[in-house]
Design an enzyme around this catalytic site. Structure first.
Site, mmCIF file in Angstrom:
data_model
loop_
_atom_site.group_PDB
_atom_site.id
_atom_site.type_symbol
_atom_site.label_atom_id
_atom_site.label_comp_id
_atom_site.label_asym_id
_atom_site.label_seq_id
_atom_site.Cartn_x
_atom_site.Cartn_y
_atom_site.Cartn_z
ATOM 1 N N SER A 59 32.030 -62.804 -54.639
ATOM 2 C CA SER A 59 32.472 -63.868 -55.541
ATOM 3 C C SER A 59 32.593 -65.189 -54.809
ATOM 4 O O SER A 59 32.880 -65.233 -53.606
ATOM 5 C CB SER A 59 33.837 -63.492 -56.135
ATOM 6 O OG SER A 59 34.433 -64.581 -56.795
ATOM 7 N N ALA A 60 32.423 -66.257 -55.559
ATOM 8 C CA ALA A 60 32.629 -67.596 -55.005
ATOM 9 C C ALA A 60 34.076 -67.842 -54.604
ATOM 10 O O ALA A 60 34.366 -68.774 -53.856
ATOM 11 C CB ALA A 60 32.197 -68.646 -56.021
ATOM 12 N N TYR A 84 42.650 -61.123 -56.102
ATOM 13 C CA TYR A 84 41.285 -60.720 -56.421
ATOM 14 C C TYR A 84 40.303 -61.304 -55.410
ATOM 15 O O TYR A 84 39.473 -60.599 -54.820
ATOM 16 C CB TYR A 84 40.914 -61.169 -57.834
ATOM 17 C CG TYR A 84 39.423 -61.230 -58.080
ATOM 18 C CD1 TYR A 84 38.679 -60.078 -58.258
ATOM 19 C CD2 TYR A 84 38.763 -62.461 -58.126
ATOM 20 C CE1 TYR A 84 37.304 -60.138 -58.471
ATOM 21 C CE2 TYR A 84 37.397 -62.532 -58.338
ATOM 22 C CZ TYR A 84 36.672 -61.360 -58.510
ATOM 23 O OH TYR A 84 35.319 -61.430 -58.709
ATOM 24 N N LYS A 140 37.804 -59.622 -52.238
ATOM 25 C CA LYS A 140 36.375 -59.884 -52.020
ATOM 26 C C LYS A 140 36.134 -60.354 -50.580
ATOM 27 O O LYS A 140 35.184 -59.913 -49.919
ATOM 28 C CB LYS A 140 35.870 -60.936 -53.012
ATOM 29 C CG LYS A 140 35.861 -60.494 -54.459
ATOM 30 C CD LYS A 140 34.891 -59.359 -54.707
ATOM 31 C CE LYS A 140 34.756 -59.041 -56.183
ATOM 32 N NZ LYS A 140 33.863 -57.891 -56.456
ATOM 33 N N TYR A 161 28.877 -64.458 -56.561
ATOM 34 C CA TYR A 161 28.658 -64.909 -57.933
ATOM 35 C C TYR A 161 29.500 -66.142 -58.210
ATOM 36 O O TYR A 161 30.618 -66.281 -57.714
ATOM 37 C CB TYR A 161 29.098 -63.862 -58.953
ATOM 38 C CG TYR A 161 28.518 -62.498 -58.812
ATOM 39 C CD1 TYR A 161 27.374 -62.248 -58.073
ATOM 40 C CD2 TYR A 161 29.141 -61.425 -59.440
ATOM 41 C CE1 TYR A 161 26.858 -60.976 -57.969
ATOM 42 C CE2 TYR A 161 28.643 -60.150 -59.341
ATOM 43 C CZ TYR A 161 27.501 -59.927 -58.597
ATOM 44 O OH TYR A 161 27.003 -58.663 -58.496
#
Length: 336
Positions: free
Chosen positions: A124-125, A150, A154, A178
């Protein structure tokens, strides 16, 4: 190739499974169905003419995962399975750390024991945190200023993958960072259907447009952006899915690699609302609400590395995503 896809009945996972099956790969799906439905399996078959092998299991259950690896000789793994709500992770950090980290470690242990050396990770970004420029490049530092558990999971998983690659000179891992997936499969058969009030913008818009929810809550209108609402890099889920197939080629070289998957263009929440109203021809009721914990004002991708090294770039537009969302609504929501 025989490919294990964890979280393969979910929103992004199911779209990747479709692309893999259409390419001719054999796909085995592992999913615990916490935030997805088995109906996606039937719809995958309708689109591709093929039914993937499915196991309803949780990565937390090591014994069950080990049995799947004993039954199949995998060429590579694509790892989507994990809890994914920014706001929920702030409320339930222990749940997120236990599920996302323990599940990934169990998966990597099985890969080690059964000599599976290739992994694509759904990152994730959020790993870029809030201390970088809004336009994100893979060479930027990661891990500093991440505002939610979260995103921290990642980042931690990426660090684990780096260490695994260092320890095993044959292991290859690709982290796909993403930005904001939107839209649905053009067939109208696959899309995002979260339970309750959605955490992501487009499914929230869908529920308002279908009348399931009375109005869209826009969290914050006082950010330092042109219209005061958050700006994100919204990428069509089909483009995102194709990025995973492009990334398979990068697994031929051992080591850790990371790629941004985004359009390179930010869109604000209000701009998305206006685009939805324009494409659909109907108003979308909304109200402004307080900011959510953990949200950044703006963030978008520099996707040039993926274009140069993977020969991949986003091709579909916000309008395409909205059209496909409306098709999905018509098929699933009896929209009037």
């Amino acid at each position: 190739m025989k490919i294990l896809v964890t979280g393969g009945t979910g929103y992004i996972g199911s779209h990747v499974v479709v692309e893999l099956l259409q390419k001719g790969d054999e796909v085995i799906i592992l999913d615990n169905l916490i935030n997805s439905k088995t109906t996606s399996l039937a719809n995958i078959e309708k689109i591709t003419g093929k039914m993937p092998t499915f196991y309803q299991e949780n990565l937390i259950n090591y014994g069950a995962i080990e049995k799947i690896f004993k039954d199949h000789d995998f060429d590579l793994v694509i790892h989507f399975a994990g809890l994914k709500s920014v706001s929920e992770s702030v409320e339930k950090p222990i749940t997120y750390y236990q599920n996302n980290l323990t599940g990934t470690i169990n998966l990597l242990k099985c890969m080690r024991d059964f000599h599976v050396k290739k992994l694509i990770f759904s990152s994730s970004a959020t790993v870029y945190g809030d201390s970088n420029e809004p336009k994100c490049v893979e060479t930027m530092p990661t891990g500093k200023g991440i505002t939610n558990p979260y995103g921290k999971t990642k980042f931690m998983i990426e660090e684990i993958l780096k260490d695994v690659c260092t320890s095993d000179s044959e292991f290859s891992a690709v982290a796909l960072r993403y930005f904001n997936p939107v839209g649905n499969h053009s067939s109208g058969l696959l899309g995002e259907e979260p339970n309750g009030i959605p955490n992501n913008l487009m499914p929230y818009v869908m529920k308002v447009a279908s009348g399931e929810l009375p109005e869209l809550s826009i969290y914050g209108n006082d950010y330092d952006t042109p219209d005061g609402t958050c700006r994100r890099d919204f990428i069509h889920v089909t483009d995102l899915a194709k990025g995973h197939l492009a990334a398979i080629s990068a697994l031929n070289t051992p080591g850790f690699k990371a790629y941004n998957l985004g359009t390179g263009t930010p869109t604000s929440v209000l701009e998305m609302v206006n685009a939805f109203e324009k494409v659909s021809g109907r108003p979308l009721p909304y109200k402004f609400a307080p900011r959510r914990a953990g949200d950044l004002a703006e963030i978008w991708a520099d996707p040039s590395k993926a274009k140069n090294e993977l020969n991949w770039q986003a091709e579909l537009t916000i309008e395409d995503a909205i059209k496909d969302t409306l098709t999905f609504l018509e098929n699933h929501r009896d929209m009037v």
